[in-house]
Design an enzyme around this catalytic site. Structure first.
Site, PDB file in Angstrom:
ATOM      1  N   MET E   1       0.795  -1.212   0.000  1.00  0.00           N
ATOM      2  CA  MET E   1       0.000   0.000   0.000  1.00  0.00           C
ATOM      3  C   MET E   1       0.825   1.258   0.000  1.00  0.00           C
ATOM      4  SD  MET E   1      -0.620  -2.542   2.053  1.00  0.00           S
ATOM      5  CE  MET E   1       0.358  -1.727   3.257  1.00  0.00           C
ATOM      6  N   PRO E   2       1.920   1.314  -0.710  1.00  0.00           N
ATOM      7  CA  PRO E   2       2.706   2.561  -0.617  1.00  0.00           C
ATOM      8  C   PRO E   2       1.951   3.758  -1.189  1.00  0.00           C
ATOM      9  CG  PRO E   2       3.986   0.767  -1.586  1.00  0.00           C
ATOM     10  CD  PRO E   2       2.558   0.319  -1.556  1.00  0.00           C
TER      11      PRO E   2
END
Lengths: 78, 78, 78, 78, 78, 78
Positions: E1-2
């Site tokens: 989930m960057p």
């Protein structure tokens, strides 16, 4: 003068690692700084990069803390 | 309602200090809040200040982690 | 390598101005950069400042868009 | 693809707690993700939430570190 | 989930362009998303990228608005 | 003193709207401010909310500008 902020969860990417390693951080910094040089012609010395590591209980996805969301997705996978 | 975010590396500014001190943080908060009062007429009670300290291995400059970049610059200096 | 982000509403501070002026922005940049020099000994050339202007309908305070909140506070003032 | 960032001081909300609890974080993530679904029709799986906890000495309000400001306000209250 | 945030000045990188082009933005998004895949093994579909363009009068460097700072540096160059 | 930042694409949620409406913004501000009151007991007047609207060409997902990514996903859907 670009500023790049990279937010990731604080966890390892490989077995035995509990967080992003210094070597991985250096590769992120190198890669994104050269990307800005290549695409926008920004000199390396004018780019700042900040990596923010976020505890997994502080990261939400799908309406849940991210680890709960991953378990939910894994359970639903065919 | 200004919001001021100050991001700095987590390191001391004087020998013996390993991080920004509480007294230095208070001076930053005081200074920037009064700057917004002086320049934009913002009341002190409507300004929020957030100081973010970033580990040096998480800060990139010149395509390198900042400590490596400082060493490189020092080695090049005439 | 400090990064300072200043978020303010997009509106003038004096009659006739509809936004923060270029001269006011220059004073904010000058003031905060010198503050970091004075307090943390950061060279001017290592500080980046970013000023973000936010439309008043995009800024909330007191559970309301900020202009509605100001009207509510003014109406309540003795 | 909304991104919601919630910044709060690192402190408990009830006696005996020294920080925001995992259960409180989960309620914040749930609540804000459903708010974006209700108001803007954003699917839950497209919303990221990041909770940032800030030490009280790093948070400024009223020109002071926030704990000093609270003491000042309490002393002035009628 | 960057989450990756890229802040740059709103200006062209080549004669005739007044801002970053859609094609350059697409290259930045592609490059940084693949960097996170390569270095941290993050799937492409879990990375968000936000590009923020900042007017030059809102960007400070060296204690000055960035265009004034560039003129100062050019005048000092040997 | 919470600060909540909500980043969304600049586009309408219903036919005929080209962006988030003022009424939708007010609902977001109201909802998230009351969430912080309910969960963390934060008074409404101590919460700031900032809504940032991002042009779709500046938002990346899946390694692509978001509109290209949506088309790709729609084409793949069974």
């Amino acid at each position: 003068m670009p500023i790049v902020t990279i937010q990731v969860t604080r966890e390892g990417t490989r077995p035995g690692n509990e967080s992003v390693t210094a070597e991985e951080k250096a590769r992120l910094i190198h890669g994104v700084s050269h990307l800005l040089l290549d695409v926008l012609n920004k000199p390396l010395e004018s780019t700042f990069v900040v990596i923010e590591e976020v505890n997994t209980e502080n990261w939400g996805w799908g309406g849940l803390p991210v680890e709960a969301y991953r378990r939910q997705r894994a359970a639903k996978a065919p």
